[in-house]
Design a protein around this motif. Structure first.
Motif, PDB file in Angstrom:
ATOM      1  N   UNK A  61       0.831  -1.203   0.000  1.00  0.00           N
ATOM      2  CA  UNK A  61       0.000   0.000   0.000  1.00  0.00           C
ATOM      3  C   UNK A  61       0.869   1.259   0.000  1.00  0.00           C
ATOM      4  N   UNK A  62       1.954   1.244   0.770  1.00  0.00           N
ATOM      5  CA  UNK A  62       2.865   2.390   0.789  1.00  0.00           C
ATOM      6  C   UNK A  62       3.498   2.601  -0.585  1.00  0.00           C
ATOM      7  N   UNK A  63       3.840   1.497  -1.259  1.00  0.00           N
ATOM      8  CA  UNK A  63       4.410   1.589  -2.603  1.00  0.00           C
ATOM      9  C   UNK A  63       3.385   2.160  -3.581  1.00  0.00           C
ATOM     10  N   UNK A  64       2.149   1.685  -3.494  1.00  0.00           N
ATOM     11  CA  UNK A  64       1.086   2.198  -4.367  1.00  0.00           C
ATOM     12  C   UNK A  64       0.827   3.670  -4.085  1.00  0.00           C
ATOM     13  N   UNK A  65       0.913   4.059  -2.818  1.00  0.00           N
ATOM     14  CA  UNK A  65       0.716   5.458  -2.447  1.00  0.00           C
ATOM     15  C   UNK A  65       1.816   6.341  -3.044  1.00  0.00           C
ATOM     16  N   UNK A  66       3.053   5.882  -2.970  1.00  0.00           N
ATOM     17  CA  UNK A  66       4.176   6.641  -3.538  1.00  0.00           C
ATOM     18  C   UNK A  66       4.024   6.814  -5.044  1.00  0.00           C
ATOM     19  N   UNK A  67       3.559   5.750  -5.715  1.00  0.00           N
ATOM     20  CA  UNK A  67       3.357   5.832  -7.162  1.00  0.00           C
ATOM     21  C   UNK A  67       2.238   6.823  -7.500  1.00  0.00           C
ATOM     22  N   UNK A  68       1.198   6.847  -6.675  1.00  0.00           N
ATOM     23  CA  UNK A  68       0.106   7.790  -6.908  1.00  0.00           C
ATOM     24  C   UNK A  68       0.591   9.234  -6.753  1.00  0.00           C
ATOM     25  N   UNK A  69       1.413   9.468  -5.731  1.00  0.00           N
ATOM     26  CA  UNK A  69       1.961  10.817  -5.525  1.00  0.00           C
ATOM     27  C   UNK A  69       2.842  11.221  -6.704  1.00  0.00           C
ATOM     28  N   UNK A  70       3.638  10.275  -7.211  1.00  0.00           N
ATOM     29  CA  UNK A  70       4.478  10.565  -8.380  1.00  0.00           C
ATOM     30  C   UNK A  70       3.629  10.927  -9.593  1.00  0.00           C
ATOM     31  N   UNK A  71       2.504  10.238  -9.771  1.00  0.00           N
ATOM     32  CA  UNK A  71       1.595  10.575 -10.875  1.00  0.00           C
ATOM     33  C   UNK A  71       1.053  11.996 -10.724  1.00  0.00           C
ATOM     34  N   UNK A  72       0.729  12.366  -9.482  1.00  0.00           N
ATOM     35  CA  UNK A  72       0.211  13.709  -9.245  1.00  0.00           C
ATOM     36  C   UNK A  72       1.270  14.772  -9.546  1.00  0.00           C
ATOM     37  N   UNK A  73       2.512  14.471  -9.222  1.00  0.00           N
ATOM     38  CA  UNK A  73       3.590  15.422  -9.532  1.00  0.00           C
ATOM     39  C   UNK A  73       3.659  15.678 -11.042  1.00  0.00           C
ATOM     40  N   UNK A  74       3.430  14.634 -11.819  1.00  0.00           N
ATOM     41  CA  UNK A  74       3.456  14.774 -13.279  1.00  0.00           C
ATOM     42  C   UNK A  74       2.228  15.530 -13.768  1.00  0.00           C
ATOM     43  N   UNK A  75       1.056  15.132 -13.285  1.00  0.00           N
ATOM     44  CA  UNK A  75      -0.199  15.734 -13.747  1.00  0.00           C
ATOM     45  C   UNK A  75      -0.339  17.190 -13.315  1.00  0.00           C
ATOM     46  N   UNK A  76       0.232  17.520 -12.155  1.00  0.00           N
ATOM     47  CA  UNK A  76       0.082  18.868 -11.613  1.00  0.00           C
ATOM     48  C   UNK A  76       1.358  19.696 -11.754  1.00  0.00           C
ATOM     49  N   UNK A 124       0.422  24.267 -13.714  1.00  0.00           N
ATOM     50  CA  UNK A 124      -0.859  24.748 -13.203  1.00  0.00           C
ATOM     51  C   UNK A 124      -1.309  25.977 -13.998  1.00  0.00           C
ATOM     52  N   UNK A 125      -2.606  26.075 -14.287  1.00  0.00           N
ATOM     53  CA  UNK A 125      -3.661  25.137 -13.905  1.00  0.00           C
ATOM     54  C   UNK A 125      -3.545  23.803 -14.639  1.00  0.00           C
ATOM     55  N   UNK A 126      -4.002  22.753 -13.978  1.00  0.00           N
ATOM     56  CA  UNK A 126      -3.925  21.398 -14.529  1.00  0.00           C
ATOM     57  C   UNK A 126      -4.840  21.267 -15.737  1.00  0.00           C
ATOM     58  N   UNK A 127      -4.329  20.632 -16.793  1.00  0.00           N
ATOM     59  CA  UNK A 127      -5.127  20.431 -18.003  1.00  0.00           C
ATOM     60  C   UNK A 127      -5.771  19.048 -18.039  1.00  0.00           C
ATOM     61  N   UNK A 128      -5.303  18.140 -17.194  1.00  0.00           N
ATOM     62  CA  UNK A 128      -5.843  16.769 -17.159  1.00  0.00           C
ATOM     63  C   UNK A 128      -6.559  16.556 -15.829  1.00  0.00           C
ATOM     64  N   UNK A 129      -7.600  17.334 -15.617  1.00  0.00           N
ATOM     65  CA  UNK A 129      -8.262  17.346 -14.309  1.00  0.00           C
ATOM     66  C   UNK A 129      -8.971  16.029 -14.005  1.00  0.00           C
ATOM     67  N   UNK A 130      -9.529  15.366 -15.020  1.00  0.00           N
ATOM     68  CA  UNK A 130     -10.218  14.096 -14.763  1.00  0.00           C
ATOM     69  C   UNK A 130      -9.240  13.033 -14.285  1.00  0.00           C
ATOM     70  N   UNK A 131      -8.098  12.959 -14.954  1.00  0.00           N
ATOM     71  CA  UNK A 131      -7.090  11.971 -14.565  1.00  0.00           C
ATOM     72  C   UNK A 131      -6.512  12.313 -13.194  1.00  0.00           C
ATOM     73  N   UNK A 132      -6.255  13.595 -12.960  1.00  0.00           N
ATOM     74  CA  UNK A 132      -5.725  14.014 -11.660  1.00  0.00           C
ATOM     75  C   UNK A 132      -6.720  13.708 -10.546  1.00  0.00           C
ATOM     76  N   UNK A 133      -7.999  13.936 -10.821  1.00  0.00           N
ATOM     77  CA  UNK A 133      -9.025  13.630  -9.828  1.00  0.00           C
ATOM     78  C   UNK A 133      -9.090  12.153  -9.522  1.00  0.00           C
ATOM     79  N   UNK A 134      -8.931  11.316 -10.550  1.00  0.00           N
ATOM     80  CA  UNK A 134      -8.957   9.871 -10.354  1.00  0.00           C
ATOM     81  C   UNK A 134      -7.788   9.418  -9.481  1.00  0.00           C
ATOM     82  N   UNK A 135      -6.594   9.952  -9.761  1.00  0.00           N
ATOM     83  CA  UNK A 135      -5.418   9.589  -8.964  1.00  0.00           C
ATOM     84  C   UNK A 135      -5.572  10.101  -7.533  1.00  0.00           C
ATOM     85  N   UNK A 136      -6.162  11.263  -7.393  1.00  0.00           N
ATOM     86  CA  UNK A 136      -6.368  11.831  -6.063  1.00  0.00           C
ATOM     87  C   UNK A 136      -7.297  10.954  -5.228  1.00  0.00           C
ATOM     88  N   UNK A 137      -8.349  10.440  -5.851  1.00  0.00           N
ATOM     89  CA  UNK A 137      -9.268   9.549  -5.130  1.00  0.00           C
ATOM     90  C   UNK A 137      -8.587   8.236  -4.758  1.00  0.00           C
TER      91      UNK A 137
END
Length: 205
Positions: free
Chosen positions: A152-167, A170-183
């Motif tokens: 779970x910690x590994x999956x969490x780190x990967x999710x944070x890395x995705x957010x760094x890329x998506x965000x 700013x402003x974020x252009x891929x808001x749907x994908x960013x929202x999905x990763x955030x959830x």
């Protein structure tokens, strides 16, 4: 238009809490973002050490105890700035809260109650993780719990890395994908809390 000191009229630096010319504390303005409050550029990719150092210095400078003998207005300004600084640190140092904040600044409420998790793969992942947690706790399997935590910690780190890329921009252009990763990150954070509680229960048996 540059912001100026309410007392001497000098131009204010960022953050606009104190006048660097006369030292007067400035009124807090509700429209200031949390990034404005700490005097850092709006970015998801924050230097957390710089954030902590900046907030610590500001907290020392603006703490209400330093203005205990000042007039009521100055004391109120100090309290408002101190309260907002605490909020800024709590939000901006947390990858989940920081991502949610920058998206909300765009008018995107990705974690709102009205948002439904529609990603089938995320729903399946949630179900699998919860079943595994129930199994290891029922079996009092500490090694299994440790392995689950690591995944779970590994999956969490990967999710944070995705957010760094998506965000990154700013402003974020891929808001749907960013929202999905955030959830996804929100679920993983909650699961880690449940794992901690489960470990406590195992240790207390």
């Amino acid at each position: 238009m540059a912001e100026v000191c309410i007392q001497c009229g000098a131009e204010l630096n960022a953050p606009p809490a104190l006048c660097h010319s006369c030292g007067a504390i400035q009124p807090f303005r509700a429209e200031l973002s949390l990034f404005d409050v700490v005097g850092l550029p709006e970015s998801y990719d924050l230097d957390l050490q710089a954030l902590r150092s900046q907030v610590l210095q500001l907290q020392k400078t603006l703490h209400p105890d330093r203005f205990a003998q000042a007039d009521a207005t100055t004391r109120r300004f100090s309290l408002e700035w101190s309260t907002r600084l605490n909020e800024a640190l709590a939000v901006l140092r947390d990858p989940l809260k920081r991502a949610d904040y920058v998206l909300q600044r765009q008018g995107i409420d990705a974690l709102g109650e009205q948002v439904k998790v529609a990603d089938p793969s995320l729903l399946m992942t949630q179900m699998i993780y919860r079943e595994r947690l129930e199994e290891v706790l029922a079996g009092r399997d500490q090694n299994g719990l440790d392995n689950l935590r690591g995944e779970v910690e590994d999956a969490s780190s990967k999710a944070v890395n995705k957010l760094h890329i998506l965000l990154k921009k700013l402003p974020c252009e891929q808001v749907d994908e960013a929202g999905s990763v955030l959830r996804e990150l929100q679920f993983l954070d909650k699961l880690l809390v449940e794992i901690d509680r489960g470990e406590e229960s195992l240790q207390n048996l």
